[in-house]
Design an enzyme around this catalytic site. Structure first.
Site, PDB file in Angstrom:
ATOM      1  N   LYS A 101       0.831  -1.217   0.000  1.00  0.00           N
ATOM      2  CA  LYS A 101       0.000   0.000   0.000  1.00  0.00           C
ATOM      3  C   LYS A 101       0.861   1.261   0.000  1.00  0.00           C
ATOM      4  O   LYS A 101       0.487   2.262  -0.603  1.00  0.00           O
ATOM      5  CB  LYS A 101      -0.968  -0.004   1.189  1.00  0.00           C
ATOM      6  CG  LYS A 101      -2.105  -0.996   0.992  1.00  0.00           C
ATOM      7  CD  LYS A 101      -3.334  -0.629   1.796  1.00  0.00           C
ATOM      8  CE  LYS A 101      -4.482  -1.570   1.461  1.00  0.00           C
ATOM      9  NZ  LYS A 101      -5.582  -1.485   2.439  1.00  0.00           N
ATOM     10  N   LYS A 132      -3.920 -10.804  -7.093  1.00  0.00           N
ATOM     11  CA  LYS A 132      -5.121 -11.024  -6.280  1.00  0.00           C
ATOM     12  C   LYS A 132      -6.308 -10.222  -6.829  1.00  0.00           C
ATOM     13  O   LYS A 132      -6.125  -9.076  -7.220  1.00  0.00           O
ATOM     14  CB  LYS A 132      -4.785 -10.564  -4.848  1.00  0.00           C
ATOM     15  CG  LYS A 132      -5.847 -10.808  -3.826  1.00  0.00           C
ATOM     16  CD  LYS A 132      -5.428 -10.253  -2.469  1.00  0.00           C
ATOM     17  CE  LYS A 132      -5.734  -8.776  -2.338  1.00  0.00           C
ATOM     18  NZ  LYS A 132      -5.681  -8.246  -0.975  1.00  0.00           N
ATOM     19  N   LYS A 192     -10.809  -4.916  -5.152  1.00  0.00           N
ATOM     20  CA  LYS A 192     -11.704  -3.803  -5.520  1.00  0.00           C
ATOM     21  C   LYS A 192     -10.932  -2.715  -6.251  1.00  0.00           C
ATOM     22  O   LYS A 192     -11.485  -1.979  -7.041  1.00  0.00           O
ATOM     23  CB  LYS A 192     -12.300  -3.172  -4.244  1.00  0.00           C
ATOM     24  CG  LYS A 192     -13.285  -4.043  -3.516  1.00  0.00           C
ATOM     25  CD  LYS A 192     -13.493  -3.561  -2.069  1.00  0.00           C
ATOM     26  CE  LYS A 192     -14.031  -4.677  -1.205  1.00  0.00           C
ATOM     27  NZ  LYS A 192     -13.833  -4.511   0.226  1.00  0.00           N
TER      28      LYS A 192
HETATM   29  P1  TYM Z   1     -10.551  -6.991   3.409  1.00  0.00           P
HETATM   30  O1  TYM Z   1     -11.673  -6.043   3.638  1.00  0.00           O
HETATM   31  O2  TYM Z   1      -9.480  -6.618   2.447  1.00  0.00           O
HETATM   32  O3  TYM Z   1     -11.117  -8.394   2.951  1.00  0.00           O
HETATM   33  C1  TYM Z   1     -12.116  -9.092   3.670  1.00  0.00           C
HETATM   34  C2  TYM Z   1     -11.833 -10.591   3.618  1.00  0.00           C
HETATM   35  O4  TYM Z   1     -11.782 -11.042   2.265  1.00  0.00           O
HETATM   36  C3  TYM Z   1     -10.568 -11.772   2.030  1.00  0.00           C
HETATM   37  N1  TYM Z   1     -10.146 -11.535   0.635  1.00  0.00           N
HETATM   38  C4  TYM Z   1      -9.862 -12.512  -0.244  1.00  0.00           C
HETATM   39  N2  TYM Z   1      -9.887 -13.851  -0.135  1.00  0.00           N
HETATM   40  C5  TYM Z   1      -9.557 -14.562  -1.241  1.00  0.00           C
HETATM   41  N3  TYM Z   1      -9.208 -14.012  -2.431  1.00  0.00           N
HETATM   42  C6  TYM Z   1      -9.167 -12.666  -2.582  1.00  0.00           C
HETATM   43  N4  TYM Z   1      -8.842 -12.130  -3.755  1.00  0.00           N
HETATM   44  C7  TYM Z   1      -9.500 -11.853  -1.439  1.00  0.00           C
HETATM   45  N5  TYM Z   1      -9.579 -10.516  -1.254  1.00  0.00           N
HETATM   46  C8  TYM Z   1      -9.962 -10.335   0.039  1.00  0.00           C
HETATM   47  C9  TYM Z   1      -9.587 -11.197   3.034  1.00  0.00           C
HETATM   48  O5  TYM Z   1      -8.549 -12.099   3.297  1.00  0.00           O
HETATM   49  C10 TYM Z   1     -10.472 -10.943   4.228  1.00  0.00           C
HETATM   50  O6  TYM Z   1     -10.610 -12.100   5.018  1.00  0.00           O
HETATM   51  N6  TYM Z   1      -7.591  -6.312   7.390  1.00  0.00           N
HETATM   52  C11 TYM Z   1      -8.801  -6.966   6.929  1.00  0.00           C
HETATM   53  C12 TYM Z   1     -10.042  -6.584   7.711  1.00  0.00           C
HETATM   54  C13 TYM Z   1      -9.940  -6.756   9.192  1.00  0.00           C
HETATM   55  C14 TYM Z   1      -9.971  -7.983   9.901  1.00  0.00           C
HETATM   56  C15 TYM Z   1      -9.882  -7.636  11.285  1.00  0.00           C
HETATM   57  C16 TYM Z   1     -10.081  -9.314   9.510  1.00  0.00           C
HETATM   58  C17 TYM Z   1      -9.827  -5.746  10.111  1.00  0.00           C
HETATM   59  N7  TYM Z   1      -9.803  -6.281  11.365  1.00  0.00           N
HETATM   60  C18 TYM Z   1      -9.875  -8.612  12.272  1.00  0.00           C
HETATM   61  C19 TYM Z   1     -10.060 -10.286  10.527  1.00  0.00           C
HETATM   62  C20 TYM Z   1      -9.963  -9.943  11.877  1.00  0.00           C
HETATM   63  C21 TYM Z   1      -9.045  -6.573   5.478  1.00  0.00           C
HETATM   64  O7  TYM Z   1      -8.605  -5.552   5.032  1.00  0.00           O
HETATM   65  O8  TYM Z   1      -9.894  -7.403   4.817  1.00  0.00           O
END
Ligand code: TYM
Length: 344
Positions: free
Chosen positions: A125, A209, A212
């Site tokens: 990022k 990956k 969005k």
């Molecule tokens: P975020 O919002 O980027 O994504 C949410 C969840 O989706 C999964 N994910 C994917 N899995 C497979 N293939 C992909 N291309 C893909 N893109 C996203 C992510 O692994 C995630 O599980 N930091 C986290 C949010 C968060 C969180 C937490 C998660 C904040 N606090 C505490 C668990 C526990 C995030 O940005 O996810």
């Protein structure tokens, strides 16, 4: 899901606690859904589940305030449309519970600069948003650790890209427990196997990956895309020139499509290979698109219903915040006592 020794709690013992979160930075992608969110609903039957729309995390990248507000409500409705039930789980919006930021400060003081510098997501990022490498982007994993540790979480169901963040959470918890006495439960990541879609790739560049923020919108399917759009994106998915629907190293595009098809049909990779033996990629891509359209239809319909009843959504997120605060308050109180803050 695999890679855990977790078993359901025998009767009489406390149910294991699940925590996970998703950022309200846009409509969930097929990656979010397959890698994480689709697993969260079924977990509600066995575990005490807490799911959050993590709006505090999302401002580490600049957001338009009006858009963020709108997307936060939409993300909350999407969670419910994907099967999260406020009667079974705690569903809340992160900024509604101030304990997360409070705990995060204390944990910051048990986290090393060096370990945060090694986080892959920070490095990615920082490169992508070079004009806004803010301190929040750097300490993002500490807030995530607070999210998880405040609820004495046992298991964190996430996609593969979040593995490193759960690992640093464990390091922070271990260091705090070591210094002040056992305060936090040691959480474990719950990540499905690669074949099950732990990392869904872009349809236009299957080495990256699905995200969005993909500059090419054809690479990313959102779970609210119209059927025609979904079919079109799958038909134009990038694949190799071998023309055989076989799961094999080097066939990134086809492997990705096979994982997506498997996730929506419940079929094994072998069964998919047999089904499409002797058929071309064209037939296969159309079949994947149709399976996704069919699988997403009930979610899209439920989402529309929920967004037509904003008063109900409001009742749910208010109740969720109260429930979350009750639980996290107990941990935060313990944390404050342990570090030596004078009781108010
Ligand atoms: P975020 O919002 O980027 O994504 C949410 C969840 O989706 C999964 N994910 C994917 N899995 C497979 N293939 C992909 N291309 C893909 N893109 C996203 C992510 O692994 C995630 O599980 N930091 C986290 C949010 C968060 C969180 C937490 C998660 C904040 N606090 C505490 C668990 C526990 C995030 O940005 O996810």
């Amino acid at each position: 899901m695999a890679e855990t020794t977790a078993t359901p709690a025998p009767q009489g013992e406390r149910k294991k606690i699940i925590f996970s979160g998703i950022q309200p930075t846009g409509v969930f992608t097929l990656g979010n859904y397959i890698g994480a969110v689709r697993h969260w609903g079924p977990l509600q039957e066995q575990y005490r589940c807490i799911y959050s729309v993590v709006d505090l995390h999302s401002i580490t990248v600049r957001q338009d305030p009006a858009v963020l507000r709108k997307r936060t409500l939409e993300a909350y409705a999407l969670l419910m449309a994907c099967g999260m039930d406020p009667e079974k789980s705690i569903l809340f919006i992160q900024s509604h519970n101030p304990h997360h930021t409070e705990c995060s400060w204390v944990l910051n003081c048990s986290t090393q600069f060096g370990e945060l510098s090694r986080m892959t997501q920070f490095k990615d990022k920082a490169a992508r948003y070079a004009d806004n490498i803010n301190a929040g982007l750097f300490t993002y994993p500490v807030l995530m650790a607070a999210d998880i540790l405040l609820y004495q979480t046992d298991l964190v169901p996430v996609g593969e890209d979040q593995r490193q963040h759960v690992e640093i959470t464990r390091d922070i918890a271990g260091r705090f427990n070591g210094a002040y006495g056992t305060t936090f439960t040691m959480p474990e990541a719950l990540i499905s196997r690669a074949e099950e879609g732990a990392r869904i790739m872009s349809l236009q560049d299957p080495t990256k990956k699905m995200s969005k923020s993909d500059p090419n919108p054809k690479g990313c399917v959102s779970i609210l895309d119209e059927p025609g759009v979904i079919i079109k994106k799958f038909r134009s998915a990038v694949t190799d020139s071998d023309a055989q629907v076989v799961y094999a190293p080097g066939k990134d595009g086809i492997n990705n499509l096979m994982r997506i098809y498997a996730a929506f049909t419940g079929k094994s990779l072998e069964a998919i290979q047999e089904e499409f033996a002797g058929k071309g990629y064209g037939d296969f891509k159309t079949a994947v698109g149709e399976a996704v359209v069919q699988g997403l239809a009930p979610i899209q319909a439920r989402y529309k219903e929920l967004m037509d009843d904003k008063a109900y959504l409001e009742t749910c997120y208010r109740q969720g915040a109260q429930q979350a605060m009750r639980l996290s308050g107990r941990t935060l109180e313990k944390v404050y006592k342990r570090v030596g803050f004078l009781h108010e």
